[in-house]
Design a protein around this motif. Structure first.
Motif, PDB file in Angstrom:
ATOM      1  N   LEU A 128      61.843 114.698  81.323  1.00 26.36           N
ATOM      2  CA  LEU A 128      60.434 114.351  81.065  1.00 26.36           C
ATOM      3  C   LEU A 128      59.642 114.524  82.351  1.00 26.36           C
ATOM      4  O   LEU A 128      60.029 114.008  83.400  1.00 26.36           O
ATOM      5  N   ASP A 129      58.518 115.225  82.268  1.00 27.97           N
ATOM      6  CA  ASP A 129      57.664 115.473  83.430  1.00 27.97           C
ATOM      7  C   ASP A 129      56.303 114.828  83.152  1.00 27.97           C
ATOM      8  O   ASP A 129      55.680 115.088  82.118  1.00 27.97           O
TER       9      ASP A 129
ATOM     10  N   ILE B  34      57.283 112.426  91.474  1.00 32.62           N
ATOM     11  CA  ILE B  34      57.092 113.239  92.679  1.00 32.62           C
ATOM     12  C   ILE B  34      56.599 114.642  92.296  1.00 32.62           C
ATOM     13  O   ILE B  34      57.179 115.310  91.439  1.00 32.62           O
ATOM     14  N   GLY B  35      55.527 115.075  92.964  1.00 37.47           N
ATOM     15  CA  GLY B  35      54.968 116.403  92.724  1.00 37.47           C
ATOM     16  C   GLY B  35      55.720 117.467  93.495  1.00 37.47           C
ATOM     17  O   GLY B  35      56.440 117.168  94.441  1.00 37.47           O
ATOM     18  N   TYR B  36      55.530 118.740  93.094  1.00 42.12           N
ATOM     19  CA  TYR B  36      56.293 119.835  93.713  1.00 42.12           C
ATOM     20  C   TYR B  36      55.424 120.647  94.684  1.00 42.12           C
ATOM     21  O   TYR B  36      55.795 121.725  95.080  1.00 42.12           O
ATOM     22  N   PHE B  37      54.240 120.144  95.020  1.00 40.97           N
ATOM     23  CA  PHE B  37      53.279 120.951  95.779  1.00 40.97           C
ATOM     24  C   PHE B  37      53.055 120.385  97.186  1.00 40.97           C
ATOM     25  O   PHE B  37      53.431 119.243  97.484  1.00 40.97           O
TER      26      PHE B  37
ATOM     27  N   HIS C  34      63.291 103.947  89.679  1.00 41.47           N
ATOM     28  CA  HIS C  34      61.839 104.113  89.834  1.00 41.47           C
ATOM     29  C   HIS C  34      61.438 105.505  90.335  1.00 41.47           C
ATOM     30  O   HIS C  34      60.336 105.703  90.828  1.00 41.47           O
ATOM     31  N   VAL C  35      62.350 106.470  90.186  1.00 44.91           N
ATOM     32  CA  VAL C  35      62.083 107.846  90.622  1.00 44.91           C
ATOM     33  C   VAL C  35      61.936 108.745  89.403  1.00 44.91           C
ATOM     34  O   VAL C  35      62.718 108.648  88.452  1.00 44.91           O
ATOM     35  N   GLY C  36      60.927 109.617  89.413  1.00 49.09           N
ATOM     36  CA  GLY C  36      60.738 110.522  88.280  1.00 49.09           C
ATOM     37  C   GLY C  36      60.069 111.824  88.685  1.00 49.09           C
ATOM     38  O   GLY C  36      59.800 112.067  89.871  1.00 49.09           O
ATOM     39  N   LEU C  37      59.801 112.661  87.662  1.00 47.29           N
ATOM     40  CA  LEU C  37      59.170 113.967  87.892  1.00 47.29           C
ATOM     41  C   LEU C  37      57.669 113.905  87.614  1.00 47.29           C
ATOM     42  O   LEU C  37      57.237 113.345  86.614  1.00 47.29           O
ATOM     43  N   GLY C  38      56.895 114.503  88.516  1.00 52.95           N
ATOM     44  CA  GLY C  38      55.443 114.609  88.322  1.00 52.95           C
ATOM     45  C   GLY C  38      54.952 115.895  88.952  1.00 52.95           C
ATOM     46  O   GLY C  38      54.203 115.893  89.927  1.00 52.95           O
ATOM     47  N   SER C  39      55.374 117.001  88.359  1.00 50.90           N
ATOM     48  CA  SER C  39      55.194 118.332  88.970  1.00 50.90           C
ATOM     49  C   SER C  39      53.772 118.648  89.427  1.00 50.90           C
ATOM     50  O   SER C  39      53.562 119.220  90.465  1.00 50.90           O
ATOM     51  N   ASP C  40      52.775 118.266  88.588  1.00 50.01           N
ATOM     52  CA  ASP C  40      51.383 118.736  88.745  1.00 50.01           C
ATOM     53  C   ASP C  40      51.286 120.230  88.484  1.00 50.01           C
ATOM     54  O   ASP C  40      50.421 120.915  89.031  1.00 50.01           O
ATOM     55  N   TYR C  41      52.159 120.756  87.645  1.00 55.20           N
ATOM     56  CA  TYR C  41      52.091 122.165  87.252  1.00 55.20           C
ATOM     57  C   TYR C  41      50.701 122.505  86.714  1.00 55.20           C
ATOM     58  O   TYR C  41      50.078 121.701  86.004  1.00 55.20           O
TER      59      TYR C  41
END
Ligand SMILES: [Zn+2]
Length: 406
Positions: free
Chosen positions: A74-75, A320-323, A350-357
């Motif tokens: 899930l992102d 966390i974002g990828y940029f 408490h860690v997850g994905l937040g790409s900001d794609y």
């Protein structure tokens, strides 16, 4: 015998015909230019804003690919709905569409609605007086109601997603309730090729200052909301705004109503006083949908250790974002560095994905190649259970807790 003058147009008429011909030619050129503009400009703009940059990324092994394909991913953030593209078709530009989500084994993508973005946008200080999205709504030939109303822009983004869902023959499914999420995960486990989508708002300027609009946006499908984007608005101060104040009275009212309705509160982009107030007020898990941490990337948009502790205390997740603006680089290593900091500070839950794609950012891989991130987690010694938590388990827990039952 007729004179030449009788068979040929008089000089004034000749001039008129010539002028008319020039006007028609100009008109045709103008129409062609407009067609070219409206066809090409959105693509050119997006291509220049949502890049994929080459960089040293880990080589995905067969074993990691197998692990990646077994995960429920899930992102929490992508801005894909802002752009003029068919979500169901694989695009040569940007970072997310259904075929690439399928290839990257993503179970659920959060699609945010970006409704207003100031000219000369920067991390330090922006006024609410200008807006780039207005021009984009013309250039992309969006419905006229979206030209001047930012509320209508967020309604339109929801319609775009519902339209894609309708045309997808069951391959794309909007998640609105806890039951939807449970069914989605069960269907995927049973081998069904279905991808989930959840709508969110990037900034509650979409309310246009009217608390009643929250319910309208909820009814349209929105289930998560960041209070601010790049400027201070009617509900809260932005960390990129001029005043950077806390919540307003309207902001407090909307916060409580969101919790009551079952919408996830997102502190991304909110000012430090606003984040503190939201964390103190929360009775349900709160997320930071996309961003980084000050400890590994000292940019003002990133969370302090106190804020990370505060999000964790609500039971929430830091995506966390990828940029570059989030992790000061575009490598999987930099993303995992931030994840390691959050894990060591408050725990893996408490860690997850937040790409900001597709959020006007350059990234190191698109969602089809998401396994590079799993590989980096493997290489850094994360256990399979911890990888499952980071890649989606934690966000699934928050959604299960906050979304309305049915
Ligand atoms: Zn953002």
């Amino acid at each position: 015998m007729s004179s030449p003058a009788a068979s040929e147009p008089a000089p004034s008429r000749r001039r008129f015909v010539k002028t008319k011909r020039v006007l028609v030619t100009l008109l045709v050129l103008l129409v062609l230019a407009a067609v070219a503009f409206f066809t090409l400009a959105p693509g050119i703009v997006e291509r220049s804003m949502n890049e994929i940059v080459e960089g040293p990324q880990p080589e995905v092994t067969a074993e990691t690919q197998k692990l990646h394909d077994s995960l429920t991913i899930l992102d929490m953030h992508s801005d894909t709905l802002l752009w003029k593209r068919d979500l169901l078709e694989r695009s040569e530009r940007g970072h997310v569409d259904l075929p690439r989500l399928q290839e990257g084994n993503v179970a659920l993508q959060v699609f945010s609605s970006v409704s207003k973005s100031p000219k000369g946008q920067n991390f330090d200080s922006n006024s609410a007086d200008t807006d780039n999205i207005t021009l984009l709504t013309f250039a992309q030939l969006q419905p006229p109601r979206t030209w001047s109303s930012i509320f209508e822009r967020s309604m339109y983004h929801a319609e775009k997603l519902r339209d894609a869902e309708k045309r997808s023959d069951g391959a794309l499914r909007i998640v609105r309730t806890r039951e939807d999420l449970t069914t989605l995960v069960a269907d995927r486990a049973a081998g069904k090729d279905v991808t989930g989508a959840l709508l969110s708002l990037e900034g509650l300027q979409s309310l246009e200052g009217d608390a009643d609009n929250l319910k309208r946006l909820y009814d349209a499908g929105h289930r998560m909301a960041g209070f601010t984007h790049f400027f201070d608005n009617e509900v809260a101060g932005s960390m990129h705004g001029e005043e950077k104040d806390g919540l307003t009275d309207l902001g407090r009212e909307v916060f409580d109503e969101m919790e009551r309705l079952g919408m996830i509160v997102d502190v991304a982009h909110a000012s430090h006083p606003a984040v503190a107030e939201m964390l103190a007020r929360a009775t349900k898990p709160v997320v930071s949908s996309h961003g980084g941490v000050q400890a590994t990337c000292k940019v003002n948009r990133n969370l302090t250790d106190d804020e990370i502790r505060g999000v964790a205390a609500t039971g929430g997740v830091v995506g966390i974002g990828y940029f570059d603006g989030a992790v000061c680089d575009t490598t999987a290593k930099a993303v995992v560095d931030a994840m390691v900091h959050v894990r060591d500070l408050v725990g893996i839950a408490h860690v997850g994905l937040g790409s900001d794609y597709d959020g006007s950012v350059a990234v190191g891989w698109d969602t089809a190649d998401l396994a590079v991130l799993t590989q980096e987690l493997v290489d850094r010694g994360f256990s399979d259970a911890d990888i499952a938590a980071v890649m989606g388990g934690n966000v699934q827990r928050v959604m299960t807790e906050v979304l309305p039952a049915r």
